[in-house]
Scaffold this active site. Structure first.
Site, PDB file in Angstrom:
ATOM      1  N   ARG A 156       0.827  -1.309   0.155  1.00 33.21           N
ATOM      2  CA  ARG A 156       0.036   0.115  -0.199  1.00 33.21           C
ATOM      3  C   ARG A 156       0.911   1.132  -0.176  1.00 33.21           C
ATOM      4  O   ARG A 156       1.945   1.276   0.462  1.00 33.21           O
ATOM      5  CB  ARG A 156      -0.849   0.179   1.272  1.00 33.21           C
ATOM      6  N   SER A 180       4.593  -1.514   2.830  1.00 37.23           N
ATOM      7  CA  SER A 180       3.905  -2.752   3.392  1.00 37.23           C
ATOM      8  C   SER A 180       4.060  -4.044   2.875  1.00 37.23           C
ATOM      9  O   SER A 180       3.117  -4.872   2.817  1.00 37.23           O
ATOM     10  CB  SER A 180       2.391  -2.272   3.645  1.00 37.23           C
ATOM     11  N   ASP A 233      -2.057  -0.869   7.571  1.00 30.21           N
ATOM     12  CA  ASP A 233      -1.504  -1.560   6.526  1.00 30.21           C
ATOM     13  C   ASP A 233      -2.174  -2.984   6.178  1.00 30.21           C
ATOM     14  O   ASP A 233      -2.325  -3.161   5.342  1.00 30.21           O
ATOM     15  CB  ASP A 233       0.043  -1.945   6.832  1.00 30.21           C
TER      16      ASP A 233
HETATM   17  C1  GLA Z   1       3.694   1.650   9.922  1.00 30.48           C
HETATM   18  C2  GLA Z   1       2.463   0.921  10.761  1.00 30.48           C
HETATM   19  C3  GLA Z   1       1.253   1.574  10.502  1.00 30.48           C
HETATM   20  C4  GLA Z   1       1.183   3.071  10.662  1.00 30.48           C
HETATM   21  C5  GLA Z   1       2.376   3.770   9.857  1.00 30.48           C
HETATM   22  C6  GLA Z   1       2.457   5.344   9.974  1.00 30.48           C
HETATM   23  O1  GLA Z   1       3.272   1.457   8.484  1.00 30.48           O
HETATM   24  O2  GLA Z   1       2.710  -0.112  10.395  1.00 30.48           O
HETATM   25  O3  GLA Z   1       0.350   0.898  11.480  1.00 30.48           O
HETATM   26  O4  GLA Z   1       1.307   3.570  11.901  1.00 30.48           O
HETATM   27  O5  GLA Z   1       3.622   3.142  10.139  1.00 30.48           O
HETATM   28  O6  GLA Z   1       1.436   5.952   9.438  1.00 30.48           O
END
Ligand code: GLA
Length: 401
Positions: A36, A137, A184
């Site tokens: 993502r 992600s 994510d």
């Molecule tokens: C990472 C975490 C998410 C979110 C982002 C910041 O991707 O996995 O849950 O907190 O950082 O927005």
């Protein structure tokens, strides 16, 4: 030119072919889940705020087959060098599963440990087009793809999709040691082709926002700079937010307003704590405004909000890096750029830039000139969430080799 994203069907076929080659028979199931990009709403998910991500066309594919044993036999191929890595573990007592080496297998063990139905042992091949460690992600994509595979293998499908995302989030907490929010895993499960998703992380209600055809695109720029100390710094930021909410006697910073910053000041709260709270409070407001702007095709406003988001992440939340700042400032020098910000947790990874289609090449050229590292570029178009894929493919190319 932006990098060409591998076609999803090519990734699928590669997984199926590799499975047949390595295990000597065809896979019976094939699933995938996407990475993502978050357009705005950073470090708000664990504060019960809003986020606005979209699923990417980059996917993690798993081809698999039950193996009539209590074991999972896993093979993954690192795309860059094509090396095969293999591991296996027993799943007859899933409560006993623990994170260990190799690290990549933890993202598969986690969902297995958090899956409640009976499971057969299985052989699997994992191939991904989501860049690893880029803040797009790749871990959530692997967790969600695994969970989708377990649903297909067991026939036991999760009724509420948010429960599936939550199980994958627990997997990340327990097996990767990252106390992440829900964003994510949620978007990897729920993404919809052609849409960004406004998610309220308090009650998990969603609003799909169509990304209509227009003159603008989102360009992702991977700094290719490694994440530094990201897990400990992430945990520290999260704890500061929880401490600020506690000082304000609130359940979470979602309930805080700008005026609460004065309350914290009056309480002589630590300056750093006030800065962290200021980012979260203002970012939650920006994300709601940005969703409205996107719905109204007000790209100028959306771009402003993206810029404000980055500046707040840089100055108040202090999760940017010199590489990310340099990418953002090089982007902002270009006329057709409406906004640019870091995306994801920060400390390295990617930026996302809203740019007029006709200015993409000039933007890439300028970044290449000004940035001291070696960036990669992707034009982001919203793809669908996790799903089963077909297992048929043409074996003709196999026979040629
Ligand atoms: C990472 C975490 C998410 C979110 C982002 C910041 O991707 O996995 O849950 O907190 O950082 O927005």
């Amino acid at each position: 030119m932006a990098t060409v994203i591998p076609d999803k069907n090519d990734v699928r076929v590669k997984a199926l072919q590799t499975f047949a080659k390595e295990f000597g028979e065809d896979a019976t199931v094939c699933v995938c889940a996407p990475g993502r990009v978050n357009l705005i709403g950073e470090h708000t998910d664990y504060n019960e705020g809003f986020v606005l991500p979209m699923a990417l066309p980059m996917i993690t594919v798993i081809a698999a087959r039950p193996n009539q044993s209590p074991k999972c036999v896993l093979i993954t191929m690192s795309d860059a060098i094509g090396t095969i890595s293999r591991t296996e573990f027993d799943i007859s007592n899933r409560d006993a599963l623990k994170p260990g080496e190799p690290k990549w297998a933890n993202y598969i063990k986690g969902p297995i440990a958090n899956f409640t139905c009976t499971l057969p042992g299985f052989d699997a091949v994992i191939i991904s087009s989501v860049p690893v460690g880029a803040g797009l992600s790749s871990s959530a994509a692997l967790e969600v793809a695994t969970y989708t595979l377990l649903e297909a293998l067991s026939g036991c499908r999760t009724v509420k999709l948010s429960d599936k995302a939550a199980a994958c989030q627990r997997a990340e907490h327990e097996f990767a040691g990252v106390p992440c929010g829900i964003m994510d895993q949620f978007i990897s499960v729920m993404g919809q082709e052609g849409h960004a998703l406004l998610l309220d992380c308090r009650d998990l209600s969603t609003k799909l926002i169509p990304m209509v055809q227009n003159d603008y695109v989102f360009l992702i720029t991977n700094s290719n700079a490694p994440h530094k100390l990201s897990t400990s710094q992430y945990t520290e930021r999260r704890d500061a937010c929880y401490a600020a909410a506690k000082k304000l006697n609130l359940k979470s910073l979602r309930d805080a307003t700008i005026k609460d910053l004065d309350v914290l000041k009056a309480q002589k709260a630590d300056e750093v704590l006030i800065k962290r709270a200021r980012h979260v409070i203002t970012e939650i407001i920006r994300t709601q405004a940005a969703a409205q702007a996107l719905e109204a095709s007000d790209f100028v406003k959306f771009g402003h909000l993206m810029n404000e988001s980055h500046d707040s992440l840089q100055k108040d939340y202090e999760v940017s890096s010199k590489e990310l700042d340099s990418l953002v400032s090089a982007a902002r020098e270009i006329d057709g750029v409406l906004g640019s910000r870091l995306t994801g947790a920060g400390f390295g990874g990617c930026t996302v830039t809203l740019v007029r289609k006709g200015s993409v090449d000039e933007l890439i050229k300028n970044i290449k000139q000004k940035y001291s590292g070696t960036p990669t570029f992707y034009v982001a178009t919203p793809g669908p969430g996790a799903r089963e894929m077909g297992i048929n493919y043409c074996k003709c190319t196999d026979e040629l080799h």
